[in-house]
Design a protein around this motif. Sequence first.
Motif, PDB file in Angstrom:
ATOM      1  N   ASN A  45      46.676  57.344  -7.807  1.00  0.00           N
ATOM      2  CA  ASN A  45      46.538  57.549  -6.355  1.00  0.00           C
ATOM      3  C   ASN A  45      45.085  57.374  -5.926  1.00  0.00           C
ATOM      4  OD1 ASN A  45      49.249  58.008  -5.835  1.00  0.00           O
ATOM      5  ND2 ASN A  45      49.068  60.230  -6.018  1.00  0.00           N
ATOM      6  N   ILE A  46      44.161  57.921  -6.711  1.00  0.00           N
ATOM      7  CA  ILE A  46      42.741  57.787  -6.395  1.00  0.00           C
ATOM      8  C   ILE A  46      42.313  56.319  -6.464  1.00  0.00           C
ATOM      9  CG2 ILE A  46      40.414  58.294  -7.270  1.00  0.00           C
ATOM     10  CD1 ILE A  46      41.599  61.095  -8.078  1.00  0.00           C
ATOM     11  N   ASP A  53      36.523  47.184 -14.223  1.00  0.00           N
ATOM     12  CA  ASP A  53      36.567  47.828 -12.907  1.00  0.00           C
ATOM     13  C   ASP A  53      37.005  49.284 -13.019  1.00  0.00           C
ATOM     14  OD1 ASP A  53      36.075  45.253 -11.546  1.00  0.00           O
ATOM     15  OD2 ASP A  53      38.068  44.771 -12.343  1.00  0.00           O
ATOM     16  N   CYS A  54      37.890  49.556 -13.955  1.00  0.00           N
ATOM     17  CA  CYS A  54      38.416  50.906 -14.174  1.00  0.00           C
ATOM     18  C   CYS A  54      38.354  51.196 -15.673  1.00  0.00           C
ATOM     19  CB  CYS A  54      39.861  51.014 -13.697  1.00  0.00           C
ATOM     20  SG  CYS A  54      40.097  50.703 -11.937  1.00  0.00           S
ATOM     21  N   ALA A  82      30.054  46.540 -10.953  1.00  0.00           N
ATOM     22  CA  ALA A  82      29.245  47.114  -9.861  1.00  0.00           C
ATOM     23  C   ALA A  82      30.028  48.103  -9.004  1.00  0.00           C
ATOM     24  CB  ALA A  82      28.679  45.994  -8.995  1.00  0.00           C
ATOM     25  N   ASP A  83      31.275  47.826  -8.715  1.00  0.00           N
ATOM     26  CA  ASP A  83      32.096  48.710  -7.886  1.00  0.00           C
ATOM     27  C   ASP A  83      33.070  49.542  -8.713  1.00  0.00           C
ATOM     28  OD1 ASP A  83      30.909  47.783  -5.541  1.00  0.00           O
ATOM     29  OD2 ASP A  83      32.293  46.082  -5.439  1.00  0.00           O
ATOM     30  N   GLY A  84      32.922  49.521 -10.025  1.00  0.00           N
ATOM     31  CA  GLY A  84      33.870  50.190 -10.900  1.00  0.00           C
ATOM     32  C   GLY A  84      33.640  51.682 -11.018  1.00  0.00           C
ATOM     33  N   GLU A  85      34.602  52.334 -11.670  1.00  0.00           N
ATOM     34  CA  GLU A  85      34.511  53.769 -11.936  1.00  0.00           C
ATOM     35  C   GLU A  85      35.044  54.073 -13.326  1.00  0.00           C
ATOM     36  OE1 GLU A  85      35.028  55.823  -7.533  1.00  0.00           O
ATOM     37  OE2 GLU A  85      36.460  56.304  -9.100  1.00  0.00           O
ATOM     38  N   ILE A  86      34.512  55.144 -13.881  1.00  0.00           N
ATOM     39  CA  ILE A  86      34.988  55.686 -15.148  1.00  0.00           C
ATOM     40  C   ILE A  86      35.647  57.019 -14.836  1.00  0.00           C
ATOM     41  CG2 ILE A  86      34.343  56.502 -17.458  1.00  0.00           C
ATOM     42  CD1 ILE A  86      31.652  54.950 -17.021  1.00  0.00           C
ATOM     43  N   ALA A  87      36.851  57.234 -15.326  1.00  0.00           N
ATOM     44  CA  ALA A  87      37.505  58.538 -15.224  1.00  0.00           C
ATOM     45  C   ALA A  87      37.521  59.150 -16.619  1.00  0.00           C
ATOM     46  CB  ALA A  87      38.923  58.396 -14.695  1.00  0.00           C
ATOM     47  N   VAL A  88      36.947  60.339 -16.740  1.00  0.00           N
ATOM     48  CA  VAL A  88      36.862  61.033 -18.029  1.00  0.00           C
ATOM     49  C   VAL A  88      37.762  62.256 -17.960  1.00  0.00           C
ATOM     50  CG1 VAL A  88      35.355  62.154 -19.695  1.00  0.00           C
ATOM     51  CG2 VAL A  88      34.480  60.255 -18.305  1.00  0.00           C
ATOM     52  N   GLU A  89      38.752  62.304 -18.845  1.00  0.00           N
ATOM     53  CA  GLU A  89      39.639  63.463 -18.910  1.00  0.00           C
ATOM     54  C   GLU A  89      39.050  64.462 -19.903  1.00  0.00           C
ATOM     55  OE1 GLU A  89      44.127  64.624 -20.329  1.00  0.00           O
ATOM     56  OE2 GLU A  89      43.886  62.675 -19.348  1.00  0.00           O
ATOM     57  N   ARG A 137      32.926  62.029  -8.273  1.00  0.00           N
ATOM     58  CA  ARG A 137      33.932  63.021  -7.875  1.00  0.00           C
ATOM     59  C   ARG A 137      34.452  63.748  -9.098  1.00  0.00           C
ATOM     60  NH1 ARG A 137      37.755  58.916  -5.166  1.00  0.00           N
ATOM     61  NH2 ARG A 137      36.786  57.263  -6.309  1.00  0.00           N
ATOM     62  N   GLU A 138      34.998  64.927  -8.847  1.00  0.00           N
ATOM     63  CA  GLU A 138      35.580  65.741  -9.913  1.00  0.00           C
ATOM     64  C   GLU A 138      36.876  66.370  -9.400  1.00  0.00           C
ATOM     65  OE1 GLU A 138      32.302  67.763 -12.506  1.00  0.00           O
ATOM     66  OE2 GLU A 138      31.629  67.863 -10.415  1.00  0.00           O
ATOM     67  N   LYS A 139      37.880  66.423 -10.259  1.00  0.00           N
ATOM     68  CA  LYS A 139      39.181  66.996  -9.909  1.00  0.00           C
ATOM     69  C   LYS A 139      39.653  67.868 -11.065  1.00  0.00           C
ATOM     70  CE  LYS A 139      39.652  64.277  -6.246  1.00  0.00           C
ATOM     71  NZ  LYS A 139      39.722  64.740  -4.899  1.00  0.00           N
ATOM     72  N   ILE A 140      40.339  68.964 -10.729  1.00  0.00           N
ATOM     73  CA  ILE A 140      40.901  69.841 -11.761  1.00  0.00           C
ATOM     74  C   ILE A 140      42.401  69.969 -11.525  1.00  0.00           C
ATOM     75  CG2 ILE A 140      40.912  72.175 -12.738  1.00  0.00           C
ATOM     76  CD1 ILE A 140      37.956  72.361 -12.049  1.00  0.00           C
ATOM     77  N   TYR A 141      43.154  69.808 -12.613  1.00  0.00           N
ATOM     78  CA  TYR A 141      44.612  69.920 -12.595  1.00  0.00           C
ATOM     79  C   TYR A 141      45.021  70.895 -13.694  1.00  0.00           C
ATOM     80  CZ  TYR A 141      43.811  65.587 -10.088  1.00  0.00           C
ATOM     81  OH  TYR A 141      43.331  64.648  -9.204  1.00  0.00           O
TER      82      TYR A 141
END
Length: 180
Positions: A32-33, A112-113, A140-147, A165-169
């Motif tokens: 979704n993000i 990119d991701c 350049a426009d990419g992101e890393i998501a670290v679980e 950004r940071e999210k908690i689930y």
Amino acid sequence: MSLRISGNRLIKTLPGEETRPTLARVREAVFNIWQGQIEGCRWLDLCTGSGSMGAEALCRGASVVIGIEQHRKACQVIQENWQKIADSSQQFQVIRGDILEKLKTLSGQQFDCIYFDPPYDSNLYQPTLDAIAQYQLLSADGEIAVEHHPHRWQIQPIMGLEICREKIYGNCALTFYCLK
């Protein structure tokens, strides 16, 4: 064992706790993000585990998905799953081995991701993020998501990256990095 991903598709998973699939609600949150970024993206899945994140990226139109996983049997299952899901316009590769050694081989490529989900108690977080920055693997426009576990996160600043950004689930947290 099996796991359901986008489009109600089933993928195989290994039994036991050696490869921990990303929780469905976390998987859904990430997609979704990143919903506007997946179509046509280059996706890197680190500590691929069950391969569910890469499979989901393929289902949602990623053009390239590369996974790095150390566990031999997991690599076989990931390969089978991604082969069933990918269409002829998509490329994928499952690389078996030590994540830090294999990241070197990707130098010169950009993604990119990047999804990074190591065992929570591992010592892979800092050196892997440092290697991603060092080898300039993030576009350049990419992101890393670290679980990671929400209460065991002690990462030092990473040269060239910043937390966006940071999210908690529940017992799972995601920290997103982008280029400075």
